[in-house]
Design a protein around this motif. Structure first.
Motif, PDB file in Angstrom:
ATOM      1  N   GLN A   1       2.012   2.510  -5.192  1.00  0.00           N
ATOM      2  CA  GLN A   1       1.999   0.816  -6.262  1.00  0.00           C
ATOM      3  C   GLN A   1       3.096   0.211  -6.264  1.00  0.00           C
ATOM      4  O   GLN A   1       2.598  -1.132  -6.075  1.00  0.00           O
ATOM      5  N   LYS A   2       3.917   0.229  -6.202  1.00  0.00           N
ATOM      6  CA  LYS A   2       5.611  -0.529  -6.015  1.00  0.00           C
ATOM      7  C   LYS A   2       5.484  -0.664  -4.567  1.00  0.00           C
ATOM      8  O   LYS A   2       5.309   0.536  -3.705  1.00  0.00           O
ATOM      9  N   HIS A   3       5.631  -1.771  -3.832  1.00  0.00           N
ATOM     10  CA  HIS A   3       5.780  -1.556  -2.580  1.00  0.00           C
ATOM     11  C   HIS A   3       7.127  -0.889  -2.071  1.00  0.00           C
ATOM     12  O   HIS A   3       6.954  -0.223  -0.912  1.00  0.00           O
ATOM     13  N   PHE A   4       8.625  -1.189  -2.369  1.00  0.00           N
ATOM     14  CA  PHE A   4       9.669  -0.358  -2.768  1.00  0.00           C
ATOM     15  C   PHE A   4       9.994  -1.409  -1.128  1.00  0.00           C
ATOM     16  O   PHE A   4      10.605  -0.107  -0.043  1.00  0.00           O
ATOM     17  N   LEU A   5       9.467  -2.162  -0.720  1.00  0.00           N
ATOM     18  CA  LEU A   5      10.369  -3.092   0.232  1.00  0.00           C
ATOM     19  C   LEU A   5      11.713  -4.070  -0.151  1.00  0.00           C
ATOM     20  O   LEU A   5      11.907  -3.844  -0.853  1.00  0.00           O
ATOM     21  N   ILE A   6      12.980  -3.495   1.374  1.00  0.00           N
ATOM     22  CA  ILE A   6      13.766  -3.966   1.097  1.00  0.00           C
ATOM     23  C   ILE A   6      14.184  -5.014   1.414  1.00  0.00           C
ATOM     24  O   ILE A   6      13.537  -5.748   2.315  1.00  0.00           O
ATOM     25  N   GLU A   7      14.426  -5.986   0.189  1.00  0.00           N
ATOM     26  CA  GLU A   7      14.137  -7.225  -0.055  1.00  0.00           C
ATOM     27  C   GLU A   7      15.112  -8.240   0.672  1.00  0.00           C
ATOM     28  O   GLU A   7      14.643  -9.503   1.322  1.00  0.00           O
ATOM     29  N   TYR A   8      15.880  -7.830   1.347  1.00  0.00           N
ATOM     30  CA  TYR A   8      17.236  -7.998   2.579  1.00  0.00           C
ATOM     31  C   TYR A   8      16.492  -8.119   4.138  1.00  0.00           C
ATOM     32  O   TYR A   8      17.241  -8.929   5.062  1.00  0.00           O
ATOM     33  N   LEU A   9      15.284  -7.457   4.365  1.00  0.00           N
ATOM     34  CA  LEU A   9      15.332  -7.206   4.847  1.00  0.00           C
ATOM     35  C   LEU A   9      13.686  -7.879   5.979  1.00  0.00           C
ATOM     36  O   LEU A   9      12.949  -8.272   4.701  1.00  0.00           O
ATOM     37  N   SER A  10      13.444  -8.337   6.810  1.00  0.00           N
ATOM     38  CA  SER A  10      11.939  -9.080   7.139  1.00  0.00           C
ATOM     39  C   SER A  10      11.019  -8.057   7.009  1.00  0.00           C
ATOM     40  O   SER A  10      11.159  -6.333   7.239  1.00  0.00           O
ATOM     41  N   VAL A  11       9.803  -8.132   6.883  1.00  0.00           N
ATOM     42  CA  VAL A  11       8.297  -7.569   7.367  1.00  0.00           C
ATOM     43  C   VAL A  11       8.312  -6.545   8.029  1.00  0.00           C
ATOM     44  O   VAL A  11       8.317  -5.414   7.861  1.00  0.00           O
ATOM     45  N   LEU A  12       9.069  -7.065   9.329  1.00  0.00           N
ATOM     46  CA  LEU A  12       9.271  -6.112  10.582  1.00  0.00           C
ATOM     47  C   LEU A  12       9.924  -5.444  10.909  1.00  0.00           C
ATOM     48  O   LEU A  12       9.932  -3.656  11.154  1.00  0.00           O
ATOM     49  N   ASP A  13      11.337  -5.545   9.832  1.00  0.00           N
ATOM     50  CA  ASP A  13      12.768  -4.333  10.218  1.00  0.00           C
ATOM     51  C   ASP A  13      12.164  -3.570   8.934  1.00  0.00           C
ATOM     52  O   ASP A  13      12.397  -2.336   8.962  1.00  0.00           O
TER      53      ASP A  13
ATOM     54  N   ARG B   1      11.217 -12.611   5.231  1.00  0.00           N
ATOM     55  CA  ARG B   1      11.464 -11.425   3.772  1.00  0.00           C
ATOM     56  C   ARG B   1       9.936 -11.451   2.482  1.00  0.00           C
ATOM     57  O   ARG B   1       9.194 -11.711   3.053  1.00  0.00           O
ATOM     58  N   PRO B   2      10.318 -10.184   1.830  1.00  0.00           N
ATOM     59  CA  PRO B   2       9.563  -9.370   0.799  1.00  0.00           C
ATOM     60  C   PRO B   2       8.819 -10.101   0.389  1.00  0.00           C
ATOM     61  O   PRO B   2       7.810 -11.019  -0.223  1.00  0.00           O
ATOM     62  N   GLY B   3      10.052 -10.991  -0.050  1.00  0.00           N
ATOM     63  CA  GLY B   3       9.687 -12.284  -1.477  1.00  0.00           C
ATOM     64  C   GLY B   3       9.596 -13.753  -0.765  1.00  0.00           C
ATOM     65  O   GLY B   3       8.606 -14.816  -1.368  1.00  0.00           O
ATOM     66  N   GLN B   4       8.779 -13.562   0.419  1.00  0.00           N
ATOM     67  CA  GLN B   4       7.786 -14.749   0.829  1.00  0.00           C
ATOM     68  C   GLN B   4       7.044 -14.400   1.482  1.00  0.00           C
ATOM     69  O   GLN B   4       6.453 -15.598   1.742  1.00  0.00           O
ATOM     70  N   ILE B   5       6.376 -13.723   1.138  1.00  0.00           N
ATOM     71  CA  ILE B   5       5.418 -13.197   1.095  1.00  0.00           C
ATOM     72  C   ILE B   5       4.183 -12.495   0.212  1.00  0.00           C
ATOM     73  O   ILE B   5       5.174 -12.410  -0.965  1.00  0.00           O
ATOM     74  N   SER B   6       2.582 -12.809  -0.260  1.00  0.00           N
ATOM     75  CA  SER B   6       1.719 -12.582  -1.155  1.00  0.00           C
ATOM     76  C   SER B   6       2.457 -11.081  -1.946  1.00  0.00           C
ATOM     77  O   SER B   6       2.406 -10.283  -1.061  1.00  0.00           O
ATOM     78  N   CYS B   7       1.644 -10.707  -2.869  1.00  0.00           N
ATOM     79  CA  CYS B   7       1.429  -9.257  -3.582  1.00  0.00           C
ATOM     80  C   CYS B   7       0.733  -8.745  -2.660  1.00  0.00           C
ATOM     81  O   CYS B   7       1.303  -7.566  -2.091  1.00  0.00           O
ATOM     82  N   GLY B   8      -0.265  -9.191  -1.639  1.00  0.00           N
ATOM     83  CA  GLY B   8      -1.164  -7.968  -1.163  1.00  0.00           C
ATOM     84  C   GLY B   8      -1.074  -8.053   0.334  1.00  0.00           C
ATOM     85  O   GLY B   8      -0.686  -6.438   0.995  1.00  0.00           O
ATOM     86  N   GLN B   9       0.063  -8.990   1.079  1.00  0.00           N
ATOM     87  CA  GLN B   9       0.706  -9.009   2.296  1.00  0.00           C
ATOM     88  C   GLN B   9       1.680  -7.837   2.114  1.00  0.00           C
ATOM     89  O   GLN B   9       2.033  -7.230   2.615  1.00  0.00           O
ATOM     90  N   ARG B  10       2.338  -8.374   0.933  1.00  0.00           N
ATOM     91  CA  ARG B  10       3.645  -7.054   0.675  1.00  0.00           C
ATOM     92  C   ARG B  10       2.831  -5.256   0.338  1.00  0.00           C
ATOM     93  O   ARG B  10       3.785  -4.829   1.356  1.00  0.00           O
ATOM     94  N   GLN B  11       1.908  -5.178  -0.294  1.00  0.00           N
ATOM     95  CA  GLN B  11       1.203  -4.664   0.058  1.00  0.00           C
ATOM     96  C   GLN B  11       0.554  -4.187   1.324  1.00  0.00           C
ATOM     97  O   GLN B  11       1.282  -2.958   1.970  1.00  0.00           O
ATOM     98  N   ARG B  12       0.485  -4.346   2.006  1.00  0.00           N
ATOM     99  CA  ARG B  12       0.020  -4.211   3.446  1.00  0.00           C
ATOM    100  C   ARG B  12       1.160  -3.894   4.693  1.00  0.00           C
ATOM    101  O   ARG B  12       0.712  -3.609   4.874  1.00  0.00           O
TER     102      ARG B  12
END
Ligand SMILES: Nc1ncnc2c1ncn2[C@@H]1O[C@H](COP(=O)(O)OP(=O)(O)O)[C@@H](O)[C@H]1O
Ligand SMILES: [Mg+2]
Length: 218
Positions: free
Chosen positions: A92-104, A137-148
């Motif tokens: 449910q939570k995306h657990f993306l790493i905030e300081y990495l780009s989406v690609l990384d 970075r994850p903080g620069q995209i929307s919630c739905g985009q983070r989930q993707r």
């Protein structure tokens, strides 16, 4: 890969006097190319069941088999390797790493920046319609985009089984439905297990397992 759980129980020991069931007496078989929904209200045991089926938790009793091999025969590190190589996990939570780009973030599980890996990550992001956000970075995209992005990360290893725990819970209905549509496209490559309290998200499921208070409802 086929995953079978037989007679599974999970008990959480809260302390010496008190314990609580995660779920009770569940027998379940997950087959390739199938979307299985695990449905039920909050607290009914959906997450607990996914933890046990994906080997993140050991059942208190009962057995989980991967391709007919009893997972008790695997050590913790062997189990972790199987999970890394064969499973895609989405929470449910995306657990993306905030300081990495989406690609990384997507490349993190493969731990490589090789050209083939980057191309593959970009293909997945393209399929999820967020390739144009790869550098953000994850903080620069929307919630739905983070989930993707989290889904892309779960797919980079070509998983044989995708476990998704409430993947749409933090999304509005339209975004949630689209995330399920995207996951459904991977059914030709992987078994999909989706836990949700929202039945409207399981219209495409081949099978729905209803849980109530830790038990399956027939
Ligand atoms: N870490 C834990 N310690 C103790 N009890 C837990 C823990 N996690 C879940 N439970 C309990 O197990 C039951 C099932 O929880 P869970 O699997 O999280 O349900 P769901 O995902 O369907 O909301 C609930 O009664 C919950 O309170
Ligand atoms: Mg849960």
């Amino acid at each position: 890969m086929q995953i079978t759980g037989r007679g599974l129980n999970l008990i959480y020991d809260l302390n010496q006097e008190e314990c609580t069931y995660g779920f009770k007496d569940i027998t379940i078989c997950l087959n390739p190319h199938e979307m299985v929904g695990i449905m039920g209200p909050s607290g009914c045991g959906k997450s607990s069941l996914l933890y046990v089926l994906s080997g993140m938790k050991k059942p208190t009793s009962g057995t989980v088999y991967y391709n007919d091999i009893d997972t008790k025969d695997y050590s913790i590190s062997e189990m972790a390797s199987i999970r890394k190589a064969k499973f895609g996990l989405i929470f449910q939570k995306h657990f993306l790493i905030e300081y990495l780009s989406v690609l990384d973030n997507v490349l993190a599980p493969v731990n490589s920046q090789r050209k083939e890996e980057v191309e593959k990550a970009m293909e997945i992001l393209e399929a999820l319609k967020i390739s144009h956000l790869a550098k953000r970075r994850p903080g620069q995209i929307s919630c739905g985009q983070r989930q993707r992005a989290a889904i892309a990360r779960a797919l980079i290893n070509n998983p044989e089984v995708i476990f998704a725990d409430e993947p749409t819970a933090s999304l509005d209905h339209d975004n949630g439905s689209e995330v399920i549509n995207i996951l459904n496209k991977f059914k030709d490559r992987a078994a999909l297990v989706i836990a949700t309290h929202d039945k409207t998200m399981l219209k495409q499921a081949d099978r729905i397992i209803d849980l109530w208070d830790g038990r399956t409802v027939k």
